[in-house]
Design an enzyme around this catalytic site. Structure first.
Site, PDB file in Angstrom:
ATOM      1  N   SER B 155      37.193  38.523  49.357  1.00 31.80           N
ATOM      2  CA  SER B 155      36.220  38.558  50.354  1.00 31.80           C
ATOM      3  C   SER B 155      36.930  38.854  51.577  1.00 31.80           C
ATOM      4  CB  SER B 155      35.000  37.879  49.608  1.00 31.80           C
ATOM      5  OG  SER B 155      34.139  38.876  50.329  1.00 31.80           O
ATOM      6  N   ASP B 320      30.428  45.058  41.578  1.00 32.47           N
ATOM      7  CA  ASP B 320      30.730  44.638  43.164  1.00 32.47           C
ATOM      8  C   ASP B 320      29.756  45.881  44.285  1.00 32.47           C
ATOM      9  OD1 ASP B 320      30.757  43.356  45.728  1.00 32.47           O
ATOM     10  OD2 ASP B 320      32.889  42.724  45.317  1.00 32.47           O
ATOM     11  N   HIS B 353      29.889  40.808  43.580  1.00 28.67           N
ATOM     12  CA  HIS B 353      31.027  40.037  44.094  1.00 28.67           C
ATOM     13  C   HIS B 353      31.711  39.037  43.472  1.00 28.67           C
ATOM     14  CE1 HIS B 353      32.598  40.463  48.309  1.00 28.67           C
ATOM     15  NE2 HIS B 353      32.412  39.313  48.380  1.00 28.67           N
TER      16      HIS B 353
END
Lengths: 197, 384
Positions: B155, B320, B353
């Site tokens: 991320s 995600d 995610h």
């Protein structure tokens, strides 16, 4: 090199690939061909593969791999960004055959394709005897085969004429041995090198 | 606590002080600052086996292992990093750092502003990913690491790994870029702004100077975390974990906690607001919004990545939706355009995610295989 002995079409393909070129291998499996070409021809290349285990095997093999479904096209690759785009023993398993050949000709200067020849006499004989063919180069039973678009050598050459591809070279093999007489009958695997017309 | 042979065990955070002023992307200058960090494993004689692990929104320098005095405080990526784990501390020297502006000991909004003697609060300058990476590079200097074997992050952490390859190509051999995006979408920014608005409009925020009032804008922080958390999970994962389950089994026709998902999100929000700083949350969401290496290249990411010479492993997760596989493919395309060595995997995982933090065999095997390759290049002998 153990990987190269696995498939009889590898040596033929490797013989065509010029040293130091850029190669894209579609449906690259565990990356054996790319590794072989990197070691023997010093190529820089990428494989495209959908299967998780094969992607892992490629990373273990030290081969660049992009996980992607070939049926979705090659949009991550720029036009004419490779010298060769290889589709080894995968053409017959593609749903969108025309799309992938068009994409190969867009992304690469030349395409290299190998496939099992459905016209091989053993295959013809089995069909004649009323059974779907199963052979060394066509090892699947009808109910669990990934192959959806099998063709013969003559079929493929007509396909090329109809789809703007000029055949540059052809090798037909039977158990690794080159076949020169009656290739569509005596050859079990065909390997082609072609370019955009 | 029983000894786990695959854990780095008890670890001790360290602090490094820097008194060379750091000019930020915004033009603001931080005269001096501290960075908290942890290291695991041993830096080899050639100083070539260091791996930098970059944290995402809410994490810290505490990447692996636990604290002797607080054995339950396990590092946020402990399933990935340790002896025999994908990032194997028997072979690599791993560095975790709390970024500038953080709230876990590095200089940030809670630190005293040398000009006033009071905490910076809202006066702490806005920091960008580029600034973080510049500060991390100074930490590398401090540790005597001229060139990292790899940078790795998920991320926002992945954005830092990517930025490293652009800003310091000669100092980064590999980048492991997981669940990333090359820049936020309008939707991503929108979620961040809702989170910020929750904090900014909390009556106990006091324009960012809540420390002086002895309060914390907990309600805002809580809502910010709740909205963030929604984006970390996939719809399917939420459905299978909570569905429409009710805590008491039936409707209560009120506004209390009824659905299990409400209970879960409120718990997550409460927990978060206990330990995280609101100003840091604002700052980090801004860093996310601003990250856009292509901006200075007319939006052309391929050109932005031209300087990068590292080899890459890019990983995305199918469910995600915060940073979907399409976003990772933008990075892949730009790297392909630059003819970089690169592998890209799309892991079929149900967790959204958050999957990058979870223990998924396919994902971990892939990262392990990639690090084998990194080790190979460094001439380390194969693992038994």
């Amino acid at each position: 090199m153990t990987g190269a002995t696995k498939r009889s079409d590898f040596a033929a393909i490797a013989a065509w690939v010029q040293p130091g070129t850029r190669v894209l291998d579609l449906g690259c499996g565990d990356g054996s061909l790319l590794r072989f070409l990197a070691e023997e021809r010093g190529i820089a290349g990428y494989g495209v593969e959908i299967d998780d285990r094969n992607v892992l095997a490629c990373v273990k093999n030290g081969v660049n791999v992009i996980q992607r479904d070939l049926e979705a096209g090659l949009s991550v690759f720029e036009s004419e960004s490779f010298d060769y785009v290889i589709l080894s023993q995968t053409l017959q398993a593609m749903k969108n055959t025309e799309t992938i050949v068009r994409e190969m000709l867009r992304v690469g200067r030349e395409g290299i394709v190998s496939f099992p020849n459905f016209g091989y006499w053993q295959h013809r004989l089995q069909v004649l005897l009323g059974r779907m063919p199963v052979s060394r180069d066509l090892p699947f039973q009808w109910f669990d085969t990934p192959n959806v678009h099998l063709c013969t050598i003559d079929d493929f050459e007509m396909f090329c004429r109809q789809h703007g591809a000029r055949i540059l070279e052809r090798i037909v093999l039977n158990e690794r041995e080159p076949v020169t007489v009656l290739p569509n009958l005596l050859g079990s695997i065909a390997v082609y090198r072609f370019e955009r017309i | 606590m029983s000894h786990d042979p695959h854990s780095v065990g008890a670890v001790t955070p360290q602090s490094a002080h820097f008194d060379q002023p750091l000019t930020l992307k915004s033009g603001a200058v931080i005269d001096a600052y501290d960075l908290m960090y942890e290291t695991y494993g041993t830096l080899n004689a050639a100083r070539s086996n260091a791996v930098l692990v970059c944290h995402a929104l809410n994490a810290s320098h505490h990447v692996a292992g636990h604290y002797a005095a607080d054995p339950k405080n396990v590092g946020w990526w402990d399933n990935m990093i340790g002896p025999g784990k994908p990032l194997d501390t028997n072979r690599f020297f791993v560095v975790g750092v709390n970024n500038l502006g953080g709230c876990f000991g590095s200089t940030g909004p809670q630190s005293p502003n040398p000009k006033t003697g009071k905490p910076y609060g809202a006066d702490f300058p806005v920091i960008t990913v580029e600034d973080w990476v510049a500060a991390q590079a100074r930490l590398a200097d401090h540790l005597g690491i001229e060139c990292f074997a790899a940078a790795m992050g998920g991320s926002l952490g992945a954005m830092q790994a990517l930025q490293w390859t652009i800003a310091y190509p000669e100092r980064m051999r590999h980048a492991i870029v997981i669940a990333a995006a090359p820049r936020l979408s309008a939707q991503n920014i929108a979620f961040n702004d809702v989170a910020r608005q929750a904090i900014l409009t909390d009556p106990e925020f006091y324009g960012g100077h809540y420390y002086e009032h002895g309060v914390v804008p907990k309600r805002g922080l809580r809502v910010a975390r709740m909205i963030g958390h929604i984006t970390y999970l996939s719809d399917d994962e939420m459905a299978s974990k909570f569905g429409r389950d009710l805590r008491t089994g039936d409707y209560e026709f009120g506004y209390g906690v009824e659905f299990e998902i409400e209970s879960y999100l409120r718990y997550q929000g409460d927990k978060f607001s206990e330990y995280f700083d609101a100003n840091t949350y604002l700052l980090i969401t801004k860093a996310l919004d601003y990250f856009d290496p292509a901006k200075e290249c007319g939006g052309n990411l391929s050109r932005a990545l031209e300087p990068a010479t590292a080899s890459f492993l890019v990983v995305s997760f199918t469910t995600d939706w915060r940073f979907s596989p399409e976003r990772s493919r933008e990075i892949v395309k730009a790297l392909l355009d630059n003819r970089r060595d690169l592998s890209y995997a799309e892991i079929d995982a149900p967790h959204g995610h958050d999957a990058f933090l979870l223990d998924d065999a396919r994902y971990h095997r892939l990262v392990a295989a990639y690090f084998d390759r990194v080790a190979d290049e460094l001439g380390m002998k194969a693992k038994p």
